[in-house]
Write an enzyme that holds these catalytic residues in place. Structure first.
Site, PDB file in Angstrom:
ATOM      1  NE  ARG A  70      -2.373  -1.201   3.548  1.00  0.00           N
ATOM      2  CZ  ARG A  70      -1.859  -0.386   4.453  1.00  0.00           C
ATOM      3  NH1 ARG A  70      -1.933   0.927   4.313  1.00  0.00           N
ATOM      4  NH2 ARG A  70      -1.276  -0.872   5.530  1.00  0.00           N
ATOM      5  CE1 TYR A 198       1.765  -7.209  -3.896  1.00  0.00           C
ATOM      6  CE2 TYR A 198       0.847  -6.093  -1.999  1.00  0.00           C
ATOM      7  CZ  TYR A 198       1.560  -7.147  -2.538  1.00  0.00           C
ATOM      8  OH  TYR A 198       2.036  -8.131  -1.719  1.00  0.00           O
ATOM      9  CG  HIS A 227      -7.321  -2.771   9.980  1.00  0.00           C
ATOM     10  ND1 HIS A 227      -6.011  -2.380  10.149  1.00  0.00           N
ATOM     11  CD2 HIS A 227      -7.294  -3.797   9.100  1.00  0.00           C
ATOM     12  CE1 HIS A 227      -5.219  -3.145   9.393  1.00  0.00           C
ATOM     13  NE2 HIS A 227      -5.969  -4.008   8.754  1.00  0.00           N
ATOM     14  CB  CYS A 251       0.387  -6.037  14.012  1.00  0.00           C
ATOM     15  SG  CYS A 251       1.594  -4.763  13.601  1.00  0.00           S
ATOM     16  CG  ASP A 276      -7.675  -6.975   6.866  1.00  0.00           C
ATOM     17  OD1 ASP A 276      -6.690  -6.828   7.624  1.00  0.00           O
ATOM     18  OD2 ASP A 276      -7.893  -6.223   5.899  1.00  0.00           O
ATOM     19  NE  ARG A 366      -0.055  -8.569   2.591  1.00  0.00           N
ATOM     20  CZ  ARG A 366      -0.665  -8.154   3.708  1.00  0.00           C
ATOM     21  NH1 ARG A 366      -1.773  -8.704   4.123  1.00  0.00           N
ATOM     22  NH2 ARG A 366      -0.126  -7.193   4.426  1.00  0.00           N
TER      23      ARG A 366
HETATM   24  P1  GTP Z   1      -2.606  -7.503   7.460  1.00  0.00           P
HETATM   25  O1  GTP Z   1      -3.122  -8.544   6.522  1.00  0.00           O
HETATM   26  O2  GTP Z   1      -1.515  -6.686   6.866  1.00  0.00           O
HETATM   27  O3  GTP Z   1      -3.683  -6.648   8.014  1.00  0.00           O
HETATM   28  O4  GTP Z   1      -1.813  -8.300   8.635  1.00  0.00           O
HETATM   29  P2  GTP Z   1      -2.298  -9.149   9.924  1.00  0.00           P
HETATM   30  O5  GTP Z   1      -2.566  -8.219  11.057  1.00  0.00           O
HETATM   31  O6  GTP Z   1      -3.363 -10.096   9.549  1.00  0.00           O
HETATM   32  O7  GTP Z   1      -0.962  -9.954  10.325  1.00  0.00           O
HETATM   33  P3  GTP Z   1      -0.601 -11.528  10.216  1.00  0.00           P
HETATM   34  O8  GTP Z   1      -1.419 -12.380  11.115  1.00  0.00           O
HETATM   35  O9  GTP Z   1      -0.582 -11.894   8.784  1.00  0.00           O
HETATM   36  O10 GTP Z   1       0.890 -11.527  10.788  1.00  0.00           O
HETATM   37  C1  GTP Z   1       1.911 -10.725  10.243  1.00  0.00           C
HETATM   38  C2  GTP Z   1       3.269 -11.278  10.615  1.00  0.00           C
HETATM   39  O11 GTP Z   1       3.406 -11.341  12.027  1.00  0.00           O
HETATM   40  C3  GTP Z   1       3.517 -12.690  10.087  1.00  0.00           C
HETATM   41  O12 GTP Z   1       4.841 -12.792   9.652  1.00  0.00           O
HETATM   42  C4  GTP Z   1       3.285 -13.560  11.292  1.00  0.00           C
HETATM   43  O13 GTP Z   1       4.032 -14.750  11.228  1.00  0.00           O
HETATM   44  C5  GTP Z   1       3.713 -12.660  12.455  1.00  0.00           C
HETATM   45  N1  GTP Z   1       2.940 -12.936  13.702  1.00  0.00           N
HETATM   46  C6  GTP Z   1       1.602 -13.111  13.802  1.00  0.00           C
HETATM   47  N2  GTP Z   1       1.237 -13.393  15.087  1.00  0.00           N
HETATM   48  C7  GTP Z   1       2.375 -13.375  15.807  1.00  0.00           C
HETATM   49  C8  GTP Z   1       2.661 -13.599  17.200  1.00  0.00           C
HETATM   50  O14 GTP Z   1       1.786 -13.843  18.029  1.00  0.00           O
HETATM   51  N3  GTP Z   1       3.976 -13.490  17.592  1.00  0.00           N
HETATM   52  C9  GTP Z   1       4.964 -13.196  16.688  1.00  0.00           C
HETATM   53  N4  GTP Z   1       6.215 -13.113  17.159  1.00  0.00           N
HETATM   54  N5  GTP Z   1       4.735 -13.009  15.369  1.00  0.00           N
HETATM   55  C10 GTP Z   1       3.460 -13.086  14.938  1.00  0.00           C
HETATM   56  C1  SPV Z   2      -3.145  -4.301   5.291  1.00  0.00           C
HETATM   57  O1  SPV Z   2      -2.158  -3.687   4.883  1.00  0.00           O
HETATM   58  O2  SPV Z   2      -3.704  -4.013   6.386  1.00  0.00           O
HETATM   59  C2  SPV Z   2      -3.696  -5.420   4.504  1.00  0.00           C
HETATM   60  C3  SPV Z   2      -3.137  -5.674   3.165  1.00  0.00           C
HETATM   61  O3  SPV Z   2      -4.628  -6.065   4.948  1.00  0.00           O
HETATM   62  S1  SPV Z   2      -3.797  -4.612   1.952  1.00  0.00           S
HETATM   63  O4  SPV Z   2      -4.944  -5.241   1.360  1.00  0.00           O
HETATM   64  O5  SPV Z   2      -2.739  -4.400   0.920  1.00  0.00           O
HETATM   65  O6  SPV Z   2      -4.170  -3.344   2.556  1.00  0.00           O
HETATM   66 MN    MN Z   3      -5.168  -5.391   7.073  1.00  0.00          MN
END
Ligand code: GTP
Ligand code: SPV
Ligand code: MN
Length: 581
Positions: A70, A198, A227, A251, A276, A366
């Site tokens: 983004r 993207y 979010h 995160c 999400d 992704r």
């Molecule tokens: P968006 O799709 O961008 O909104 O991200 P999200 O908030 O869904 O994050 P996601 O669960 O995909 O995790 C992002 C990264 O953080 C990945 O590389 C995970 O492996 C890592 N991660 C997720 N949960 C944890 C956790 O509890 N501890 C640690 N150390 N890493 C984590």
């Molecule tokens: C985020 O960045 O919070 C996502 C991926 O979930 S995107 O769809 O590119 O915004």
């Molecule tokens: Mn997101």
């Protein structure tokens, strides 16, 4: 005529006149259509086939190398009054923005097919769902929207019956970042995006519609577009709890929504409603019900494996589009954190060897999959009324300061906790990585209006209900020089267990100036290998450091000037007073 809806037909005709495509194609959302689009992208090289024996129906897409995340600096909210967009957004005067975009969109589709994607965010039969139409020249966008939204004939029928939809105009343009804009016109329920193919820049149903435009509508109509993931936790007594959690991008939302209980948590079940975005509506009893407007995931690949998250790992073994991962010698996808396979090409398609010291997969690579791929999928994701929320969790990525978990003292204090979220930046957006920035309610990139009004909107719910969810804050990312203090992933259920018991008023907690913190013995650590020292560090509040933090938060709030709700400053002052005692 391709639709009975005159407004839609007229708008599509106008877009076609401006962009000049050689063909116009109305998507019906059928499997056959998805197959046709995939076949066509395989032929053009937009998609590459991965090993079909081990990864059936999985494909790799390599995006333009300048188009991998983004772009917040190119994302605008175009309201007639600049103050409605607020200091949290880039703003452009709507007429000026339209003129600028008209020039960029003129003839941008010549020689190309223009796809019309009618979609519905949320279950087709839910009163809370909202429709939109995305016009795009990218077959990759069509394929992603097929997996991630309810799109095609059913959505078009709803649009024709309702006569209301968000207009989304998208073109990949020439992919030059100098001619890239993601613009929102909330007053016109319109999105115009050009120059990127993207993720959130291009899949307009997701961040552009379901967060930026929807948050504006939610303000006017008294609901919330957030979010947030939505997860169902069932305990061994078969009681079910629904939790919504807002963490900034990359995160941990997808991972928490798909959590696998640790071995010692026998009889616990976790199911995913959403990973999400959540739309929350209050019922007559003052309870919030949440729906997930999406039907699929656009998830972070790196870090995903059988041990961190078996459900997530299984989810992407079939029928997945991978974007910007590497490949192995057996033509399987590969990424940092994958436990097997020998990578031979990086995300750019260049030769790669594991001794190279650059990333093989892009850190923001992704996967796109239908939510139904998830072994932990809950049918309630299709429930028109959604699920009742008992707890809202905010969180961020903080290597220092923020404890593992704490509970806000009440709703209004919880609004302060959400508004104060700080988090280290990640690869999900272009720009620096690892610097702490304020990301209120994880909505900094996604709130379609002035945060000052947004916080006032949040506060207003406390006058409307005695049945509000409890609010918590978590941090899985505290570090010392050896790495993370908390094991995270499945073990996070230990924290959710505490949160649920607090919601049931079953256990006490320690009152501190920033909120209620667990008594050490109330976090179930059986079967967990964590030192007392680390656990203490995770649950300790350092008043001196917190005073510095509260100062930084105050400075941030001051950017919002007179429009800032007094209530927020009052809540802030209460915490500072208490820290000073
Ligand atoms: P968006 O799709 O961008 O909104 O991200 P999200 O908030 O869904 O994050 P996601 O669960 O995909 O995790 C992002 C990264 O953080 C990945 O590389 C995970 O492996 C890592 N991660 C997720 N949960 C944890 C956790 O509890 N501890 C640690 N150390 N890493 C984590
Ligand atoms: C985020 O960045 O919070 C996502 C991926 O979930 S995107 O769809 O590119 O915004
Ligand atoms: Mn997101």
């Amino acid at each position: 005529m391709n639709t009975k809806n005159k407004e839609l037909q007229t708008w599509v005709d106008e877009v076609a006149t401006l962009t000049n495509p050689s063909e116009i194609y109305w998507c019906d959302g059928s499997n056959q259509e998805f197959q046709n689009i995939t076949a066509q992208m395989l032929e053009s090289g937009d998609l590459l086939k991965l090993n079909q024996e081990t990864f059936p129906n999985c494909y790799l897409h390599r995006s333009d190398q300048r188009d991998v995340a983004r772009v917040e600096h190119l994302t605008f909210i175009c309201t007639s009054d600049r103050d409605d967009a607020g200091p949290n957004n880039n703003w452009m005067e709507p007429d000026e923005a339209h003129r600028k975009l008209d020039e960029l969109f003129r003839n941008c589709m010549s020689g190309k097919t223009m796809y019309i994607i009618p979609y519905c965010m949320g279950p087709i039969d839910s009163v809370y769902s909202r429709c939109g139409v995305e016009v795009t020249d990218s077959p990759y966008v069509v394929a992603n929207m097929f997996l991630m939204t309810r799109m095609g004939t059913k959505a078009l029928e709803r649009i024709e019956a309702e006569n209301q939809f968000v207009k989304g105009m998208h073109s990949i343009g020439d992919l030059n970042p100098d001619r890239r804009f993601i613009m929102h016109f909330p007053e016109e329920l319109t999105i115009r995006s050009i120059g990127s193919g993207y993720g959130g820049n291009a899949l307009l149903g997701k961040k552009c519609h379901a967060l930026r435009i929807a948050s504006w509508q939610a303000l006017k109509e008294n609901w919330l577009a957030e979010h947030m993931l939505i997860v169902e936790i069932e305990n061994p007594q078969q009681e079910k709890f629904y939790i919504a959690a807002a963490f900034p991008s990359a995160c941990g939302k997808t991972n928490l929504a798909m959590l696998i209980p640790p071995d010692t948590f026998k009889g616990w079940k976790v199911r995913t409603i959403g990973d999400d975005i959540a739309w929350l509506h209050m019922d007559e009893d003052g309870r919030f019900w949440a729906i997930n407007p999406e039907a699929g995931y656009f998830g972070v690949v790196p870090g995903t494996n059988q041990e961190t998250n078996k459900n997530a790992y299984e989810t992407l073994q079939s029928n997945a589009i991978y974007t910007n991962v590497g490949i192995t010698d057996t033509n399987e996808p590969w990424w940092e954190g994958k436990l097997e396979g020998k990578p031979i090409k990086d995300w750019k398609g260049d030769d790669y060897s594991s001794t190279d010291n650059h990333n093989c997969a892009h850190p923001n690579s992704r996967f796109t999959v239908s939510a139904k791929n998830n072994p932990g999928y809950s049918d309630l994701a299709d429930s028109p009324s959604g699920v009742p929320i008992c707890a809202i969790i905010f969180g961020g990525r903080r290597s220092e300061l923020a404890p593992l978990v704490y509970e806000a003292k009440d709703w209004n204090h919880g609004v302060l906790v959400g508004a104060s979220v700080g988090s280290e930046t990640t690869a999900a957006a272009s720009g620096d990585i690892g610097v702490v920035r304020r990301d209120p309610m994880a909505m900094k990139p996604f709130c379609g209006y002035n945060f000052a009004d947004y916080w006032r909107h949040w506060f207003a719910f406390s006058k409307q209900s005695n049945n509000l969810p409890k609010i918590f804050h978590v941090n899985w990312f505290r570090k010392n020089d050896q790495g993370f203090l908390w094991p995270g992933f499945g073990e996070n259920l230990r924290v959710l267990d505490w949160i649920i018991q607090r919601c049931q008023n079953k256990i006490d907690a320690k009152e501190t100036p920033i909120g209620y913190v667990p008594m050490k013995e109330d976090i179930n650590t059986s079967g967990l290998n964590i030192s007392d020292e680390n656990l203490n560090a995770l649950l300790t509040i350092e008043p001196d450091q917190w005073l510095i933090e509260m100062n930084a938060i105050k400075e941030y709030f001051n950017e919002f000037g007179k429009r800032l709700p007094n209530q927020l400053l009052n809540e802030h002052a209460k915490v500072v007073d208490s820290l000073n005692k």
